[in-house]
Design a protein around this motif. Sequence first.
Motif, PDB file in Angstrom:
ATOM      1  N   PRO A   1       0.927  -0.841  -0.100  1.00 49.15           N
ATOM      2  CA  PRO A   1       0.392  -0.197   0.030  1.00 49.15           C
ATOM      3  C   PRO A   1       1.106   1.421   0.257  1.00 49.15           C
ATOM      4  N   SER A   2       2.035   1.360   0.570  1.00 44.28           N
ATOM      5  CA  SER A   2       3.104   2.436   0.594  1.00 44.28           C
ATOM      6  C   SER A   2       2.926   2.728  -0.908  1.00 44.28           C
ATOM      7  N   GLY A   3       4.018   1.836  -1.164  1.00 38.80           N
ATOM      8  CA  GLY A   3       4.709   1.728  -2.532  1.00 38.80           C
ATOM      9  C   GLY A   3       3.792   2.161  -3.338  1.00 38.80           C
ATOM     10  N   VAL A   4       2.365   1.533  -3.649  1.00 39.12           N
ATOM     11  CA  VAL A   4       1.001   2.408  -4.146  1.00 39.12           C
ATOM     12  C   VAL A   4       0.846   4.155  -4.049  1.00 39.12           C
ATOM     13  N   ALA A   5       0.755   4.367  -2.692  1.00 35.28           N
ATOM     14  CA  ALA A   5       0.660   5.809  -2.536  1.00 35.28           C
ATOM     15  C   ALA A   5       1.840   6.283  -2.489  1.00 35.28           C
ATOM     16  N   GLY A   6       3.207   6.179  -2.946  1.00 36.72           N
ATOM     17  CA  GLY A   6       4.151   6.760  -3.034  1.00 36.72           C
ATOM     18  C   GLY A   6       4.557   6.707  -4.322  1.00 36.72           C
ATOM     19  N   THR A   7       3.890   5.943  -5.211  1.00 32.24           N
ATOM     20  CA  THR A   7       3.962   6.376  -6.372  1.00 32.24           C
ATOM     21  C   THR A   7       2.759   6.653  -7.028  1.00 32.24           C
ATOM     22  N   LEU A   8       1.621   6.966  -6.745  1.00 34.81           N
ATOM     23  CA  LEU A   8       0.586   8.399  -6.875  1.00 34.81           C
ATOM     24  C   LEU A   8       1.157   9.036  -7.042  1.00 34.81           C
ATOM     25  N   TYR A   9       1.797   9.619  -5.629  1.00 31.38           N
ATOM     26  CA  TYR A   9       2.436  10.714  -4.688  1.00 31.38           C
ATOM     27  C   TYR A   9       3.706  11.464  -5.323  1.00 31.38           C
ATOM     28  N   TYR A  10       4.268  10.326  -6.629  1.00 30.70           N
ATOM     29  CA  TYR A  10       5.573  10.539  -7.262  1.00 30.70           C
ATOM     30  C   TYR A  10       4.752  11.534  -8.691  1.00 30.70           C
ATOM     31  N   VAL A  11       3.945  10.796  -9.055  1.00 31.33           N
ATOM     32  CA  VAL A  11       2.916  11.241 -10.654  1.00 31.33           C
ATOM     33  C   VAL A  11       2.752  12.327 -10.050  1.00 31.33           C
ATOM     34  N   VAL A  12       1.696  12.141  -9.392  1.00 31.74           N
ATOM     35  CA  VAL A  12       1.173  13.631  -9.094  1.00 31.74           C
ATOM     36  C   VAL A  12       1.918  14.679  -8.834  1.00 31.74           C
ATOM     37  N   THR A  13       2.531  14.553  -8.494  1.00 30.69           N
ATOM     38  CA  THR A  13       3.304  16.011  -7.989  1.00 30.69           C
ATOM     39  C   THR A  13       4.806  16.107  -8.812  1.00 30.69           C
ATOM     40  N   TYR A  14       4.823  15.473  -9.518  1.00 27.32           N
ATOM     41  CA  TYR A  14       5.727  15.913 -11.073  1.00 27.32           C
ATOM     42  C   TYR A  14       4.416  16.343 -11.939  1.00 27.32           C
ATOM     43  N   LEU A  15       3.673  15.546 -11.762  1.00 31.58           N
ATOM     44  CA  LEU A  15       3.063  16.625 -13.073  1.00 31.58           C
ATOM     45  C   LEU A  15       2.711  17.689 -13.078  1.00 31.58           C
ATOM     46  N   PRO A  16       2.873  18.580 -12.640  1.00 33.09           N
ATOM     47  CA  PRO A  16       3.016  20.377 -12.620  1.00 33.09           C
ATOM     48  C   PRO A  16       5.001  20.757 -12.821  1.00 33.09           C
ATOM     49  N   VAL A  17       5.547  19.428 -12.161  1.00 32.54           N
ATOM     50  CA  VAL A  17       6.500  20.348 -12.200  1.00 32.54           C
ATOM     51  C   VAL A  17       6.672  20.298 -13.910  1.00 32.54           C
ATOM     52  N   VAL A  18       6.474  19.054 -14.625  1.00 32.97           N
ATOM     53  CA  VAL A  18       7.221  19.003 -15.452  1.00 32.97           C
ATOM     54  C   VAL A  18       6.581  20.085 -16.592  1.00 32.97           C
ATOM     55  N   ILE A  19       5.453  19.938 -16.375  1.00 38.75           N
ATOM     56  CA  ILE A  19       4.909  20.299 -17.298  1.00 38.75           C
ATOM     57  C   ILE A  19       5.173  22.157 -17.170  1.00 38.75           C
ATOM     58  N   ALA A  20       5.662  22.166 -15.610  1.00 39.18           N
ATOM     59  CA  ALA A  20       6.185  24.083 -15.358  1.00 39.18           C
ATOM     60  C   ALA A  20       7.697  24.001 -16.658  1.00 39.18           C
ATOM     61  N   THR A  21       8.551  22.938 -16.172  1.00 34.43           N
ATOM     62  CA  THR A  21       9.159  23.459 -16.843  1.00 34.43           C
ATOM     63  C   THR A  21       9.579  23.327 -18.652  1.00 34.43           C
ATOM     64  N   PHE A  22       8.874  21.776 -19.111  1.00 29.80           N
ATOM     65  CA  PHE A  22       8.177  21.987 -20.632  1.00 29.80           C
ATOM     66  C   PHE A  22       7.734  23.575 -20.475  1.00 29.80           C
ATOM     67  N   ALA A  23       7.081  23.829 -19.512  1.00 23.20           N
ATOM     68  CA  ALA A  23       6.619  25.638 -20.536  1.00 23.20           C
ATOM     69  C   ALA A  23       8.237  26.496 -20.463  1.00 23.20           C
ATOM     70  N   VAL A  24       9.321  26.246 -19.495  1.00 29.48           N
ATOM     71  CA  VAL A  24      10.433  27.072 -19.756  1.00 29.48           C
ATOM     72  C   VAL A  24      10.798  27.178 -20.953  1.00 29.48           C
ATOM     73  N   VAL A  25      11.103  25.059 -21.200  1.00 27.68           N
ATOM     74  CA  VAL A  25      12.075  25.124 -22.522  1.00 27.68           C
ATOM     75  C   VAL A  25      10.888  25.721 -23.644  1.00 27.68           C
ATOM     76  N   THR A  26      10.240  25.720 -24.142  1.00 23.10           N
ATOM     77  CA  THR A  26       9.263  26.526 -25.026  1.00 23.10           C
ATOM     78  C   THR A  26       8.975  27.653 -24.509  1.00 23.10           C
ATOM     79  N   LEU A  27       9.739  28.103 -23.606  1.00 20.24           N
ATOM     80  CA  LEU A  27       9.486  29.883 -24.430  1.00 20.24           C
ATOM     81  C   LEU A  27      10.840  30.077 -24.619  1.00 20.24           C
TER      82      LEU A  27
END
Lengths: 504, 101, 189, 494, 412
Positions: free
Chosen positions: D334-360
């Motif tokens: 269970p904690s692994g599932v929670a970990g991966t989910l947490y990872y994915v969910v928090t990674y999402l805005p970060v990576v989109i923002a990173t590529f936003a900068v890359v876009t610019l």
Amino acid sequence: MHTSLWLSLLLVIPLAGAALIVGLRASDHLARVIGITAAALELALTVVVALAYRASHTVGSGSTTTVFDFTYRKVLAPSLGVAYDVGVDGISLFLVALTALVILLALVGANESRRTPAFVAWLLVLMTATIGAFATRDMLSFFLFFELTLIPSYFLIAGWGGSQRAAAALKFFVYTLFGSGFLLVGMVYIAVRHQHVFGGDLTFAMSALKETPLSSGVATWIMIGFLIAFGIKSPIFPLHTWSPLAYAEAPIAGSMVLSALLAKLGTYGLLRFAVGLLPQSLDNVRPVVLTLAVIGILYGSGLAAVSKELKKVVAYSSMAQVGFIVLGIFAGSQIATSGAVLLMFNHGVITAGLFLLIGGIERRRGTSTISALSGLQGPAPVLAALFTVVMLASIGLPGLSGFVSELLVLLGSFNAHPWWAVVATTGVIFAALYLLWAYQRVFHGEATGENASIPDATTAERWVLAPIIVLVVVLGVYPAPLLNKINPSTHAIVSHSTPQGVSR
Amino acid sequence: MTIPESWFLILAAVIFGIGMFGLLTRRSALIMFMCIELMLNAVNLTFVTFSRSLHDIGGQASVFFILVVAAAEVTVGLAIVVAIFRRRQSTAVDELSELRG
Amino acid sequence: MIAMTTTWPDLIVFIAAAAMAVIGALGIITYRNPVHSALSLILTLLGVAIAFLEQEAHFLAAVQVIVYCGAIVVLFLFVIMFLGVDNQEDVTIEPLVAQRPMAYASVVVTMVGILAMLSRGGWSTGAQVATGASPSGAENVQAVGSAVFTTYLFAFEATAALLIIAVVGAVLLARRDRTGESISEGADA
Amino acid sequence: MIAKVAQLAMPSVHYLAIAPILVLLGGSLILMFVTAMTRARVSAVVATSVTVVTAASAFVLAFFQWRDVSIHGSTTTLAHAIALDGFGVLASAAIALGVGLTALVAHDWAHRARVVGAEFHILVLASASGAMMMAQANDLIVIFLGLEILSIGLYVLVAFDRHRSGSAEAALKYFLLGGFASAIFIYGVALTYGGAGSTNLSSIAYFLAHNFILQPGVLVAGLGLMLVGFAFKVAAVPFHVWSPDVYEGAPAPVTGYMASIVKVGAFAAVLRVIFGALTTQSESWRPLVWGLVVLSTLVGAAVALVQRNIKRLLAYSSISQAGFMLLGLWSASPSGVAGTLYYVVTYLPVVIATFAVVTLVGGEGETGHDLDHYRGLARRQPLLGAALAVLLLSQAGAPFTTGFFAKFAVITSAVDAGGSWLAVIAMVAAAIGGFFYVRLVLSLYSDDEGSGVRVAVPRLTGLVVAIGSISAVLFGVWPGPIANLAHHVYLLLP
Amino acid sequence: MSNLILAAGDPLYVFGVNLAVFIIAALKVLVAFGALMGCVTLMIWFERKVISDMQSRIGPNRWGPFGLLQTLADGIKLFFKEDLIPAQADRFTFKLAPYLALIPALITFSIVPVGGTVTVAHHTFLLQVADPPIGILLLLAMSGLSVYGVILAGWSSGSKYPLISSVRASAQMISYEAALGMTVVTVVLATGSLSTHDIVTSQAHGVWHWNLIRLGIVPFVLFLISITAELNRPPFDVVEAESELVGGFHTEYSSIRFALFFLAEFMNTITMSAVMVTLFFGGPAGYVPNIPHIQWVFPILWFLGKTTLFCFAYVWFRAALPRFRYDQLMDLGWKRLIPLSLAWMLLVAGFIISPAWGFALAALSLVASTFLTRAFDIGLNREAGPDSVLPTVGERPLPPYILRKLTDGDDQ
């Protein structure tokens, strides 16, 4: 018990200062003012905290003593075991104070004229990180702050260092990050075991982790991980290879921070976590660690003797001093441990002073290579005098602060592990040898060329070094106030880590 | 009705393998598409075979969806080929020199 | 139902289907001309359709021919002819060094692995969950239909989304860029 | 005849469960309708606002779903094809957030790249609905269809920049390998179906829980192939070869979208399938995942060191991140599932923002992706540079960023599951990875400005960058809310 | 192959089926094949004769009564002509293509019920070659396959005009197959079975039960149009538009291969007429006088009569209607037939459930079609901005193939 607000303030003030500098796009001057104000405020606060600190009395039937003061714990994420948990004991108290002092001195005495606002801001961030690491009772928080120190120090070295600064910063960064992986995994392992045994949420509170039952084999593996992590940071003998380059290439403030503070983070971690949390493994690793410490003392001394640059001399002498500290920490006696803690503080002060002085020389001559310097005593007698005092303290001259702490370490370890102590003692002699030799080459003799025309110590420099001299002398004569506060804490740790009781 | 299921499974695996091999070795995008279709067909055969041996119609229903997916994939894939071909007169993947893996 | 003895007609049909499928598959990957490959693909598809028929999946056999042969391969041929890419691909040139041995290796490993797994599992499925024989004949169509509209209802609805996105995408990609800009850029490239 | 119609027992539909999916598809259809019914090209403002409003509604619906789940527990609907549980709700909410952020970035990008019309948004919305299907699916066929909807949308989006030939070529490469992966995945589904007698995850889990499979050959082959298919989709080594090329070729906002949404969808699905349904077979798949974790984290980080192109660098970084995300799966807890989910969910805005900068920074025609263009960025534009620094540090796992706690969560779960050595390997890889991130951050602050130029920061893209970096720091200092959410969703998994 | 099996052992044991059934099946195949071949020769004659009548010509009249043997003579002539294969041709495919054109037409006919049931030797059998459970789907499958004959013939000729013809054929057939399939679905909806036999029996109770009436005329019209397009018959014969493409896909064919194409085309015409009769006109249904022993003949006669009617209709189209332009043809397929067939399918489905559903779906379809019409209209005239330049030649958009050549010509 005192309120934790003081410690929280300690964490917030430097960050606020840094934010102010960045937010206001402060000019060089304003940045310095903000920085120095914040650091001075910080120092004042630490003094208040240090004076107010009281280790509370023995709880219950003497099994546990709460030596922490100013405590506060708030769990932020129960599932991950993240908590805001502050508190200082006799060990961290003076390291917090040391941090405030060294950063203030660095800001005042080793300021960089290039991109000052960023420099000041990074130093302030580093201050928060270091104080955070020292002033927490939660291992995860410690790890976070411990890691956080990397970023500002990386930028300090890479941004304001010498010609090979990029390589130096990189080496420093990668080594340390590599080590902290082991630290993280080991720490998580203990916490997970604790959760398995005791149930409840994951927690990294040291008081809890201490109780985790671990087999001696597992504890040894974790201990090895911790030794790698903290040994790199300290640095202990075979893991030191990043340090000469980093010390030499870093700006003076960077070197000060590296040797006076970050190295202490490593030894502090060893004491607090390696020894404090993994007593089951001590019997397995002690011979090895003590041997490495002694090798470090001798090897550092030897290298210091042949170094061609003052910065490297101090860098290697730091390594030898760290050897003493590690010896004291792992000796398993309370005296040695107290001595090690005191030595952490004293060495921090002394080495900061040495680097400040070398910085002064470098500013005047543009180099710190020994062969290029000679006879500085003539044109700059005050500078030479200041250098002498600090250097003698470093050597461990009786009456100065270095002596007391080294003596305590050697005394304590001699009782428990005489052979190593005997060999280590030769290190003291070596220290006298290489430092005096370096001093002789730099300050004595004929002042040739540019050396003849250097200015003497300025008033500012004198004022900057004054507190160091005062500390060196006062603590050399009268270390009791510190030791009184240190002893209960070291007693707690040593009594926990040696099941058969405290050996004197 | 009496051919053992395993024969069909082996047949499917062989077709799948041939498709995989073709996809990895051929360079023409169109033929690579065909190899994907080949692999999907092997999957269909597997589904039908298991559907028989399980006495469960679900496998056959799944094939229906795979067919839809295959059609959709081909539509888009061929559109990509057409779009590329507008720029270059070749569909050999290697000649797409702008990207090197 | 007849006992598990393989009867001659079944066997012959199976061998024919398997031969069609395998020869066709080999044809796809060996012919140099995409049109010939497409023809081989048809052969495979028909072989698989026969294999479906032999397993009483009449509806799927028909759909297989209608969708694959009637639409997908025609689309392939259309594109091949539309683009005029029916030139011969030189298969002797190694596109990447060691790609071919790697392909051999990975395919062999995968195939041997899968077949070994399957044979280790006794070629049978672990499960026998269903009730009674799978419907054949006219009922097959009905059974597939009701499965699609009950058990797989959401999947069926999802295909709508799939087809929409595929159509929008295909139109978007294949649509001529009316700005004319890409053409001039293509000339530069 | 009419009697036959009546015989079909139509499954009941719990509309709240599929509401976010329907909302996204509905938004997509509305845009299509508007596009078809207006004489001029649909203005970008309209398209973007419709997309953002749609994403916001889907996000808001997630709250209602969450409430429903907390009251009634996790349920399935539509003949058990769709699950309504906290896990899916959180993933769906993250996907909706990703769509909204991507739309904002794409708005400015489309203006610069002279991409007109609403088609971009139509495709983003529709493909995101596929990702949501994957996140909520309780049936392998639905997962497959969701995967295809997502992938087909992405193939087209990757080819979207018609002014650059690399775009279409990347799409072709992505398409070929994506099709390959799909075929492998569905073959795995077929074998799993044979091994467990159903494509429904609950049925598979039930069957495996109540039967001991003596000869699980078919099942093992099936789950192995499914895992390979997923590994292709999330670009785990050794199935990663497509990702650097595709990341490089695709338009930068699409790359950000791809790097985030695909990971959410695919990891949600992989957890549901491999951990949720096949949990009894864990001794079969855990060694495979172990290999994927080790290779992905190490190779991703090591190869990133030598990249000169920011997009390729981020591609390898994303490969490395995928390795960490798989660590939670490996834990099989269970904690692994929670970990991966947490990872994915928090990674999402970060990576989109990173590529936003890359876009610019990439600028018009995406010519500015060399690392040289990033030298001294923080000197020229302190805010943008600082934001990028924070985003990169978060991906590196620096303390007090979400990246740290994400890594910490999966490491904890791995150690909990007895994987201390695996955790050590992953942390060593993180150290290597930390190096190239920090090197990049340092070059942002370099005095030597290289070939960099000042780039304009449009308001919406700036907003996305701000959201990404602020969330990275905010939830890095205060990880409680998301960590608790992720921790609690497991309890609601069927 | 079947002989081989017969020789292998007792057929009754091997097959598990009755020998009589097998013989009947074989006979059915032979009779159907023979009859169809005969009909094709008649059809060719019929077409030529009718067209010439419509054009006020006499038409073939030398060989046999009314020129009935003219086709035979033409066949013999073609058979003895030199067999040419162009140098550029892809030989294998070139040879294969005619058979690919012919075989689907033959197979499709196998599902057409030409009469009721007949009892011979205690075996009652249907007067159709086969009644597979997938029934009418076979029609769609075979119409899908039949396109290959055309495509491959055109492509393998290695010549430009046939290639263009191929491209046109593939696009055209895909386009119309969707509409075709959907109209077939309406029939299947009404019948509740895919079997052609069931389809016919469900229409057996009088004209009002014919699908033509039952489903509204629309599906029939749609089916007629789409099937004509599938057949490449005029007015949809852009594939072999002799004024544009010389002879279309079979330009390079000669001799017996050409004859096979010819055969296939006319066989398809007959087959599709028969299918149409089956689907919409009750197949063999009609008035059967109560005459013992030969009752089974009347359905066959009804069937033949209806089929002939449609064969005539095809010929009539050819004589009366001008050929569609290619883009008009595509427009008709995609923008008219597919939406209409879809809407009508919904309508039928709705009314099968209940009238309320039917009206609701009808309203929905109306609304949708309104929007669709407007969308098509907008799409045609959409301003894509000042830089949208669609090259036109004489006010007429060019077919994509030529357009590409024109615009991309500077690429090479």
